[in-house]
Write a protein that holds these residues in place. Sequence first.
Motif, PDB file in Angstrom:
ATOM      1  N   ASN A   1       1.010  -1.195   0.098  1.00  0.00           N
ATOM      2  CA  ASN A   1       0.009  -0.136   0.091  1.00  0.00           C
ATOM      3  C   ASN A   1       0.923   1.304   0.070  1.00  0.00           C
ATOM      4  OD1 ASN A   1      -2.159   1.661   0.143  1.00  0.00           O
ATOM      5  ND2 ASN A   1      -3.010   0.945   1.915  1.00  0.00           N
ATOM      6  N   HIS A   2       0.521   2.273  -0.823  1.00  0.00           N
ATOM      7  CA  HIS A   2       1.253   3.354  -0.995  1.00  0.00           C
ATOM      8  C   HIS A   2       1.754   4.064   0.421  1.00  0.00           C
ATOM      9  CE1 HIS A   2       3.336   6.608  -3.124  1.00  0.00           C
ATOM     10  NE2 HIS A   2       2.331   7.349  -2.665  1.00  0.00           N
ATOM     11  N   LYS A   3       0.841   4.062   1.173  1.00  0.00           N
ATOM     12  CA  LYS A   3       1.058   4.847   2.423  1.00  0.00           C
ATOM     13  C   LYS A   3       2.113   4.212   3.462  1.00  0.00           C
ATOM     14  CE  LYS A   3      -3.925   6.082   2.537  1.00  0.00           C
ATOM     15  NZ  LYS A   3      -5.220   5.501   3.150  1.00  0.00           N
ATOM     16  N   LYS A   4       2.269   2.555   3.150  1.00  0.00           N
ATOM     17  CA  LYS A   4       3.023   2.082   3.816  1.00  0.00           C
ATOM     18  C   LYS A   4       4.373   1.636   3.262  1.00  0.00           C
ATOM     19  CE  LYS A   4       0.021   1.385   7.284  1.00  0.00           C
ATOM     20  NZ  LYS A   4       0.518   1.833   8.724  1.00  0.00           N
ATOM     21  N   GLN A   5       4.660   2.488   2.066  1.00  0.00           N
ATOM     22  CA  GLN A   5       5.816   2.115   1.163  1.00  0.00           C
ATOM     23  C   GLN A   5       7.062   2.812   1.999  1.00  0.00           C
ATOM     24  OE1 GLN A   5       5.463   2.736  -2.790  1.00  0.00           O
ATOM     25  NE2 GLN A   5       3.729   1.231  -3.100  1.00  0.00           N
ATOM     26  N   GLY A   6       8.489   2.404   1.587  1.00  0.00           N
ATOM     27  CA  GLY A   6       9.551   2.917   2.318  1.00  0.00           C
ATOM     28  C   GLY A   6       9.885   2.659   3.517  1.00  0.00           C
ATOM     29  N   LYS A   7       9.175   1.673   4.093  1.00  0.00           N
ATOM     30  CA  LYS A   7       9.360   0.979   5.455  1.00  0.00           C
ATOM     31  C   LYS A   7      10.133  -0.226   5.776  1.00  0.00           C
ATOM     32  CE  LYS A   7       5.889   4.298   7.246  1.00  0.00           C
ATOM     33  NZ  LYS A   7       4.589   4.532   7.408  1.00  0.00           N
ATOM     34  N   GLY A   8      10.286  -0.816   4.304  1.00  0.00           N
ATOM     35  CA  GLY A   8      10.878  -2.400   4.494  1.00  0.00           C
ATOM     36  C   GLY A   8       9.885  -3.498   4.366  1.00  0.00           C
ATOM     37  N   TYR A   9       8.660  -3.041   4.180  1.00  0.00           N
ATOM     38  CA  TYR A   9       7.715  -4.233   4.222  1.00  0.00           C
ATOM     39  C   TYR A   9       7.674  -5.166   3.188  1.00  0.00           C
ATOM     40  CZ  TYR A   9       5.253  -1.697   7.986  1.00  0.00           C
ATOM     41  OH  TYR A   9       4.713  -1.068   9.099  1.00  0.00           O
ATOM     42  N   ALA A  10       7.983  -4.584   2.132  1.00  0.00           N
ATOM     43  CA  ALA A  10       8.259  -5.658   0.873  1.00  0.00           C
ATOM     44  C   ALA A  10       9.597  -6.507   1.133  1.00  0.00           C
ATOM     45  CB  ALA A  10       8.246  -5.038  -0.412  1.00  0.00           C
ATOM     46  N   LYS A  11      10.589  -5.992   1.376  1.00  0.00           N
ATOM     47  CA  LYS A  11      11.692  -6.771   1.694  1.00  0.00           C
ATOM     48  C   LYS A  11      11.415  -7.757   2.883  1.00  0.00           C
ATOM     49  CE  LYS A  11      16.455  -6.329   3.363  1.00  0.00           C
ATOM     50  NZ  LYS A  11      17.399  -5.400   3.695  1.00  0.00           N
ATOM     51  N   ARG A  12      10.909  -7.384   3.977  1.00  0.00           N
ATOM     52  CA  ARG A  12      10.477  -8.225   5.155  1.00  0.00           C
ATOM     53  C   ARG A  12       9.685  -9.427   4.653  1.00  0.00           C
ATOM     54  NH1 ARG A  12      12.369 -10.954   8.771  1.00  0.00           N
ATOM     55  NH2 ARG A  12      11.517 -11.239  10.530  1.00  0.00           N
ATOM     56  N   GLY A  13       8.758  -8.960   3.849  1.00  0.00           N
ATOM     57  CA  GLY A  13       7.664 -10.036   3.501  1.00  0.00           C
ATOM     58  C   GLY A  13       8.697 -11.124   2.452  1.00  0.00           C
ATOM     59  N   MET A  14       9.327 -10.726   1.539  1.00  0.00           N
ATOM     60  CA  MET A  14       9.922 -11.574   0.716  1.00  0.00           C
ATOM     61  C   MET A  14      11.004 -12.286   1.534  1.00  0.00           C
ATOM     62  SD  MET A  14       8.614 -11.322  -2.212  1.00  0.00           S
ATOM     63  CE  MET A  14       7.076 -11.173  -1.160  1.00  0.00           C
TER      64      MET A  14
END
Length: 158
Positions: free
Chosen positions: A87-100
Amino acid sequence: MGKLDYVQLKHFSNDYLEALETFELPSEQEQFTSLPSEVLNVTEGEHRIVILDENEPVGFFLLHLNERIKEYSDNHNALLLTALSVNHKKQGKGYAKRGMLLLSNFVKTEFPNCDEIVLAVNHKNLPAQQLYLMVGFKDTGRRKIGRIGEQFIMSLSL
């Protein structure tokens, strides 16, 4: 504990539906992926996975265990990952990296017969390419033409 210690991957449930339907992406990202609201209706062999932060949906992707995999891998035990978004509001906080980074263990637990995860990433989507390389995916050297140009096929061995 770090701020990303509460991030986890879960199978979709209706509890997450309202939050997923509010996801937004900047236009430069929309061309490369799908919003969760666009892929919530799945067919057999497709699994909706939610990236949660303290039980709040912050990201989403699909895992495919169906015929579609054959376009990307000859491995009968491979899973295909598509439609990753945060979600755009949550980007830049490392969520995609952590999820992967959580993906390997999640797949080993939830899909024990799987020994490879494959995906296609657009040649123009440099941030996604960097993310996938950072978390262990490798460029297979295979290419596919997608709806907006050449895609690199990447693989993560489990």
